[in-house]
Design an enzyme around this catalytic site. Sequence first.
Site, short mmCIF file in Angstrom:
data_model
loop_
_atom_site.label_atom_id
_atom_site.label_comp_id
_atom_site.label_asym_id
_atom_site.label_seq_id
_atom_site.Cartn_x
_atom_site.Cartn_y
_atom_site.Cartn_z
CB CYS A 146 -0.84 -0.19 1.18
SG CYS A 146 -2.20 -1.86 0.72
CG HIS B 269 -2.01 4.26 6.32
ND1 HIS B 269 -2.64 4.08 4.44
CD2 HIS B 269 -3.07 2.03 5.79
CE1 HIS B 269 -2.14 2.40 4.00
NE2 HIS B 269 -2.01 1.63 5.49
CE LYS C 215 -5.39 3.77 2.70
NZ LYS C 215 -4.76 5.40 3.01
CD GLU D 12 -2.07 6.84 10.23
OE1 GLU D 12 -1.32 8.25 8.90
OE2 GLU D 12 -2.66 6.45 9.62
CG PHE E 89 -0.84 -6.34 4.14
CD1 PHE E 89 -0.94 -5.25 4.70
CD2 PHE E 89 -1.02 -7.40 3.70
CE1 PHE E 89 -2.37 -5.90 5.40
CE2 PHE E 89 -2.73 -7.34 4.09
CZ PHE E 89 -3.59 -6.34 4.65
CG HIS F 147 -6.42 0.26 0.98
ND1 HIS F 147 -5.24 1.46 0.69
CD2 HIS F 147 -5.59 -0.06 1.87
CE1 HIS F 147 -4.45 1.34 1.52
NE2 HIS F 147 -4.15 -0.36 1.70
#
Length: 416
Positions: A164, A304, A336, A315, A402, A341
């Site tokens: 990502c 994110h 998002k 975060e 990831f 996403h």
Amino acid sequence: MKRVVITGLGAITPIGNNLEAYNEGLKNGVSGADIITRFDASLFKTKFACEVKNFNPDDFIDRKDARRMDLFTQFAMVCADEALADSKLLDFNELDLDRVGVIWGSGIGGLRSLEAEIIEFALGNGTPRFNPFMIPKMISDIAPGYISIKHGFRGINYCTVSACASSTHAMMNAFDYIRLGKADVIVTGGSEAAITATGMGGFSATKALSERNDEYKTASRPFDINRDGFVLGEGGGGLIFEEYEFAKKRGAKIYAEVMGCGATADAYHITAPHPEGLGAKNVMLMALSDAGLTPETIDYVNVHGTSTPLGDIAETTAIKKIFGDHAYKLNISSTKSMTGHLLGGAGAIEGIASVLAIRDQYVPPTINHFTDDPEIDSKLNLTFNKAQHRELNFVMSNTFGFGGHNASIIFKKYTE
């Protein structure tokens, strides 16, 4: 070091099929989520996603060429072409094609094409009859390859792959290459098209996706106590990064300046974030240091913010550690919540959202917020449900992938 500015933007997203339509979707808090149409998802745990709507590649790409491209490459071509047209770069007759490159990001590449070929083989009689374009359609680096071939760009050309964080890493590399004087212009960004049976099934198996099938329009709920995973999206974003003096020489319109970037690893877990947000904290600090800025200069963080139980807490924890009291003066939002996403394309469209925010002096909202999470500081301005207008001079955009990959980039309102 050379200064780097942004002179063109292009987007194809679940909430708008071009730049200004995307911007209107952001301003108005539009949800891109809907029932999946790309395949029969009736037996899947998650039956919805954020698809690009009403897209016909033949409207943009020669039909013969389009058939040889996976959907992620088609998205790349469309948004890169829009960004190039927006920049008017191709009208400049002193363009040195050897100093124009393409650095693109995609976390997965041509999953749709690979899946189709494997299914056809599995359902056949065992005879290995594969499409001769199968490999070129599936490899992630084919998108920047096609962009360069179409326009004759002979400079640096490759694809970044870091889940990502892929397209934020692409933008970082473009920034570095230009500020070191190795290129005049780089077409950068990213695209993804993983809303397939394999993509949905795989992410569902990791327990990463929301299963809110009865409330799919509001399923992407960053920071809400009832968030249950992210909503898969698709599309892409293209940006033209240009050396400042070169842009001035040709009289280019300048959206914003790129100030700094950072890249770190969590070194913790393949899918979960570090519980204390260590990698996220380090990458934001690195970006600030690279830009020569203090935390107090940042006005807005496009986070994110995937709507996962652990990620949103990690975060916001990291932001509070870095920004201290200034954390309560920031605007923070997750776009998002609207687009879903986009995986490897996320950094590109969120970088574009950050630049549009600077241009139009507003903060796009985090939509679908209903109930506060006691583990997330309610005093933070998470820009819930409605866009907010404020003066923006410096904006930070974060993407985490990831494998523990973290990337952060900072944009500045352009001043000579």
